[in-house]
Design a protein around this motif. Structure first.
Motif, PDB file in Angstrom:
ATOM      1  N   LEU A  70      29.857  22.681  20.527  1.00 33.53           N
ATOM      2  CA  LEU A  70      29.982  24.129  20.434  1.00 33.53           C
ATOM      3  C   LEU A  70      30.111  24.695  21.833  1.00 33.53           C
ATOM      4  CD1 LEU A  70      27.178  24.726  17.761  1.00 33.53           C
ATOM      5  CD2 LEU A  70      29.644  24.548  17.363  1.00 33.53           C
ATOM      6  N   GLY A  71      31.300  25.174  22.184  1.00 35.13           N
ATOM      7  CA  GLY A  71      31.555  25.703  23.515  1.00 35.13           C
ATOM      8  C   GLY A  71      31.776  27.200  23.494  1.00 35.13           C
ATOM      9  N   GLY A  72      30.842  27.961  24.044  1.00 35.94           N
ATOM     10  CA  GLY A  72      30.993  29.410  24.095  1.00 35.94           C
ATOM     11  C   GLY A  72      31.126  30.039  22.724  1.00 35.94           C
ATOM     12  N   VAL A  73      30.441  29.498  21.732  1.00 40.50           N
ATOM     13  CA  VAL A  73      30.548  30.014  20.363  1.00 40.50           C
ATOM     14  C   VAL A  73      29.621  31.219  20.203  1.00 40.50           C
ATOM     15  CG1 VAL A  73      30.277  29.476  17.912  1.00 40.50           C
ATOM     16  CG2 VAL A  73      31.177  27.753  19.496  1.00 40.50           C
ATOM     17  N   GLY A  74      30.157  32.311  19.664  1.00 39.21           N
ATOM     18  CA  GLY A  74      29.425  33.563  19.588  1.00 39.21           C
ATOM     19  C   GLY A  74      28.542  33.705  18.368  1.00 39.21           C
ATOM     20  N   SER A  75      27.695  34.723  18.393  1.00 42.06           N
ATOM     21  CA  SER A  75      26.703  34.932  17.337  1.00 42.06           C
ATOM     22  C   SER A  75      27.323  35.385  16.025  1.00 42.06           C
ATOM     23  CB  SER A  75      25.665  35.960  17.790  1.00 42.06           C
ATOM     24  OG  SER A  75      26.281  37.221  18.052  1.00 42.06           O
ATOM     25  N   GLY A  76      28.601  35.794  16.034  1.00 46.15           N
ATOM     26  CA  GLY A  76      29.264  36.133  14.791  1.00 46.15           C
ATOM     27  C   GLY A  76      29.637  34.928  13.964  1.00 46.15           C
ATOM     28  N   THR A  77      29.544  33.751  14.532  1.00 43.45           N
ATOM     29  CA  THR A  77      29.836  32.503  13.827  1.00 43.45           C
ATOM     30  C   THR A  77      28.619  32.086  12.999  1.00 43.45           C
ATOM     31  OG1 THR A  77      31.182  31.858  15.718  1.00 43.45           O
ATOM     32  CG2 THR A  77      30.659  30.152  14.122  1.00 43.45           C
ATOM     33  N   VAL A  78      28.867  31.640  11.778  1.00 40.07           N
ATOM     34  CA  VAL A  78      27.782  31.209  10.888  1.00 40.07           C
ATOM     35  C   VAL A  78      27.789  29.682  10.821  1.00 40.07           C
ATOM     36  CG1 VAL A  78      26.848  31.294   8.553  1.00 40.07           C
ATOM     37  CG2 VAL A  78      27.933  33.326   9.538  1.00 40.07           C
ATOM     38  N   ILE A  79      26.701  29.066  11.290  1.00 41.64           N
ATOM     39  CA  ILE A  79      26.573  27.608  11.255  1.00 41.64           C
ATOM     40  C   ILE A  79      25.219  27.257  10.655  1.00 41.64           C
ATOM     41  CG2 ILE A  79      26.537  25.477  12.589  1.00 41.64           C
ATOM     42  CD1 ILE A  79      28.343  26.741  14.623  1.00 41.64           C
ATOM     43  N   SER A  80      25.215  26.547   9.541  1.00 41.33           N
ATOM     44  CA  SER A  80      23.953  26.153   8.906  1.00 41.33           C
ATOM     45  C   SER A  80      24.166  24.927   8.042  1.00 41.33           C
ATOM     46  CB  SER A  80      23.394  27.303   8.050  1.00 41.33           C
ATOM     47  OG  SER A  80      24.225  27.551   6.930  1.00 41.33           O
ATOM     48  N   ASN A  81      23.056  24.205   7.803  1.00 44.65           N
ATOM     49  CA  ASN A  81      23.077  22.998   6.981  1.00 44.65           C
ATOM     50  C   ASN A  81      24.111  21.997   7.501  1.00 44.65           C
ATOM     51  OD1 ASN A  81      21.141  23.740   4.666  1.00 44.65           O
ATOM     52  ND2 ASN A  81      22.506  25.506   4.782  1.00 44.65           N
ATOM     53  N   ILE A  82      23.779  21.461   8.672  1.00 44.94           N
ATOM     54  CA  ILE A  82      24.660  20.534   9.369  1.00 44.94           C
ATOM     55  C   ILE A  82      23.948  19.187   9.515  1.00 44.94           C
ATOM     56  CG2 ILE A  82      25.957  20.084  11.480  1.00 44.94           C
ATOM     57  CD1 ILE A  82      26.938  22.532   9.886  1.00 44.94           C
ATOM     58  N   ASP A 110      25.978  12.651  21.708  1.00 43.87           N
ATOM     59  CA  ASP A 110      24.984  13.600  21.220  1.00 43.87           C
ATOM     60  C   ASP A 110      25.241  13.983  19.762  1.00 43.87           C
ATOM     61  OD1 ASP A 110      23.984  13.616  23.813  1.00 43.87           O
ATOM     62  OD2 ASP A 110      25.042  15.455  24.364  1.00 43.87           O
ATOM     63  N   GLY A 111      24.170  14.467  19.128  1.00 40.59           N
ATOM     64  CA  GLY A 111      24.337  15.024  17.793  1.00 40.59           C
ATOM     65  C   GLY A 111      25.100  16.330  17.863  1.00 40.59           C
ATOM     66  N   ILE A 112      24.454  17.377  18.406  1.00 38.84           N
ATOM     67  CA  ILE A 112      25.099  18.663  18.648  1.00 38.84           C
ATOM     68  C   ILE A 112      24.855  19.041  20.097  1.00 38.84           C
ATOM     69  CG2 ILE A 112      25.274  21.097  17.996  1.00 38.84           C
ATOM     70  CD1 ILE A 112      24.129  20.418  15.299  1.00 38.84           C
ATOM     71  N   GLU A 113      25.909  19.450  20.795  1.00 38.21           N
ATOM     72  CA  GLU A 113      25.748  19.945  22.160  1.00 38.21           C
ATOM     73  C   GLU A 113      26.256  21.374  22.230  1.00 38.21           C
ATOM     74  OE1 GLU A 113      26.113  18.655  26.821  1.00 38.21           O
ATOM     75  OE2 GLU A 113      27.035  17.399  25.286  1.00 38.21           O
ATOM     76  N   PHE A 114      25.427  22.229  22.835  1.00 39.19           N
ATOM     77  CA  PHE A 114      25.716  23.645  22.991  1.00 39.19           C
ATOM     78  C   PHE A 114      26.084  23.915  24.442  1.00 39.19           C
ATOM     79  CE2 PHE A 114      22.753  23.053  19.580  1.00 39.19           C
ATOM     80  CZ  PHE A 114      23.039  24.017  18.620  1.00 39.19           C
ATOM     81  N   PHE A 115      27.309  24.328  24.684  1.00 36.48           N
ATOM     82  CA  PHE A 115      27.732  24.722  26.020  1.00 36.48           C
ATOM     83  C   PHE A 115      27.767  26.246  26.066  1.00 36.48           C
ATOM     84  CE2 PHE A 115      29.403  20.453  25.536  1.00 36.48           C
ATOM     85  CZ  PHE A 115      29.158  19.869  26.776  1.00 36.48           C
ATOM     86  N   GLY A 116      26.657  26.838  26.508  1.00 40.75           N
ATOM     87  CA  GLY A 116      26.570  28.283  26.525  1.00 40.75           C
ATOM     88  C   GLY A 116      26.742  28.861  25.131  1.00 40.75           C
TER      89      GLY A 116
END
Length: 513
Positions: free
Chosen positions: A302-314, A322-328
């Motif tokens: 996830l690179g620069g993904v905003g709060s309007g994006t809905v991500i759940s049950n992953i 890595d499992g999930i990596e958050f870049f900002g």
């Protein structure tokens, strides 16, 4: 032809509603059955119902039975002679029912011996054969929908861009081909693309390898295990939310070659939406991009993904990196399961400012796992104030391998109700400390801890360890004492609801949870 669906019926689901009878002798009232339609049709081995079937007998019900094509399918004998009873009845056709008429007969008997029957005939249509596999490659710049009636294959890098939306329906299975470097199979949502992938617990969306023998409609295959990884790439979602990199406000995402211009991420829109990503399982990925630099693809990047994006049950299952990596970015993620990946379970970088809530991370020696959590802070002066929130999680090792957590560089944010367990030698949370040449303290995870910019509340682990690669022993000892004074190790409940992973995930299907 593959078995698509299965029978669904339980007489044990009867719900009784009783009413009193008169003390005097009543006339013979008989029995009634309601709620059924005499003849119905279902297409493509589909489902009838559920419908509520009601049985009434003023003289008291004695029993109810059900036959399917003349054979006993279920029966119930009542106690207390209730005057009313009901059940939910449904039937899902199987291969054997194709192009057939199935006859169900409900028979109810009352206490006086009166008998009533009601028949429903279910006509089953012919199953539609699976379509041929569709290969996806290159750029998707027009709206496209992926459906669960056949497989899809990722052949190399597939990029959604140009304002297009990729819709993935529940139950769809996407398989990635083998390949490394520029030939790695990856689904990437560029900054100007959208993803609408919304599975369900009954029909999750599954990304896996072409080597996986999973069948259409199934939740898992039989030939790959938790140690099978690096068989394809992964999923990359890029957005326009703020990031903090060494220079500038945008960057090229890790795991995508620099030659790909659509690999840029980051911007100034914290509420930007890249779409929806729900009930998605990512399995057996993590292809190497650059073996010299050790650059591999995460299960979900996830690179620069905003709060309007809905991500759940992953779920990320058996990934090489890595499992999930958050870049900002500022996206919030809920209900995450990471099972035995080859690097870190959850990795936070570049002043990620969202919340990760309700998660399970499993590490292992067999998978060469590194940290349960690897947390960095801002890299540059731009957008450097973002603070993560990680809460309600359990990090455990299946065989003692891996390490608890590493809060590196300038990690800043909060950790609340997180529990570590089952690590060989005890679970350790590491805190990075840095010093100038004269051993004065520099800004780092340790200084953020003492300043309150990095906090731990209701956490359970064995020990906290401050580390540095600089020879400042006295100052490091002081930092260790300060860290121990700043963090109270107690008891945590950890993951708030593990049942959300109990049915649809690969780990659950393999009996690993």
């Amino acid at each position: 032809m593959k078995k698509l669906l299965a029978i669904a019926f339980m007489l044990s689901g009867l719900m009784f509603i009783t009413s009193c009878t008169e003390d005097t002798v009543d006339p013979d009232n008989g029995v009634t059955i309601s709620g059924l339609t005499a003849a119905v049709s279902i297409e493509n081995l589909g489902t009838y119902g559920p419908v509520t079937v009601t049985f009434e007998g003023a003289d008291g019900l004695a029993s109810v039975s059900l036959t399917k094509d003349g054979a006993v399918y279920g029966d119930t004998t009542f106690t207390g002679a209730p005057t009313t009873a009901s059940l939910e009845f449904g039937y899902t056709a199987t291969e054997a029912d194709e192009d057939a008429n199935i006859v169900f007969v409900f028979t109810a008997t009352d206490a006086d011996g009166d008998v009533e029957s009601s028949t429903v005939v279910i006509s089953v249509g012919e199953a539609t054969p699976p379509r041929e596999t569709i290969v996806l490659s290159g750029v998707i710049d027009e709206d496209m929908t992926l459906t669960p009636d056949g497989f899809y294959e990722l052949a190399g890098r597939v990029i959604v861009t140009g304002g297009a939306t990729l819709t993935i329906e529940p139950g769809t299975i996407i398989k990635g081909r083998l390949g490394e470097g520029s030939n790695a199979s990856v689904l990437m949502i560029a900054r100007d693309g959208m993803i609408d992938a919304e599975g369900t617990a009954e029909k999750p969306i599954i990304f896996t390898s072409v080597n996986d023998n999973i069948a259409l409609g199934a939740l898992s295959g039989t030939n790959l295990t938790a140690t099978d990884n690096q068989l394809w790439g992964g999923v990359v979602i890029l957005g326009n939310a703020p990031i903090s990199v060494e220079a500038g406000t945008s960057a090229q995402i890790e795991g995508v070659p620099a030659s790909e211009p659509l690999g840029q991420y980051g911007g100034d829109n914290a509420t930007h939406s890249s779409g929806t990503f729900k009930y998605v399982s990512l399995r057996h990925g993590g292809t190497t991009i650059d073996p010299v630099a050790g650059n591999d693809i995460n299960g979900l990047t996830l690179g620069g993904v905003g709060s309007g994006t809905v991500i759940s049950n992953i779920e990320v299952f058996a990934n090489y990196d890595d499992g999930i990596e958050f870049f900002g970015g500022s996206v919030n993620v809920t209900n995450v399961l990471v099972y035995t990946v080859g690097d870190d379970g959850l990795d936070v970088d570049q002043a990620y400012s969202g919340t990760i809530d309700n998660f399970l991370v499993y590490t292992s020696t067999a998978a060469s796992s590194d940290e349960g959590l690897e947390i960095d802070g801002p890299e540059g002066s731009e957008n450097a104030t973002g603070k993560f929130s990680i809460k309600n999680g359990t990090i455990t090792s299946v065989d003692g391998g891996g390490s608890g957590a590493d809060f590196k560089s300038k990690a800043q944010g909060s950790v609340t109700n997180v529990k570590w367990a089952n690590f060989t030698g005890g679970s350790t949370v590491k805190i990075r400390a840095s010093f100038n040449a004269d051993c004065t303290v520099k800004t780092d995870a340790m200084s953020h801890l003492t300043a309150g910019d990095l906090s731990f509340t209701t956490v359970e682990f064995a020990a906290i360890k401050v580390y540095s690669d600089q020879d400042c022993a006295t100052e490091l000892a002081a930092a260790q004492a300060s860290a121990e004074a700043s963090v109270t190790i107690g008891t945590a409940t950890g993951v708030s609801d593990a049942t959300v992973f109990a049915s649809w995930t690969a780990a659950a299907q393999a009996g690993l949870l």
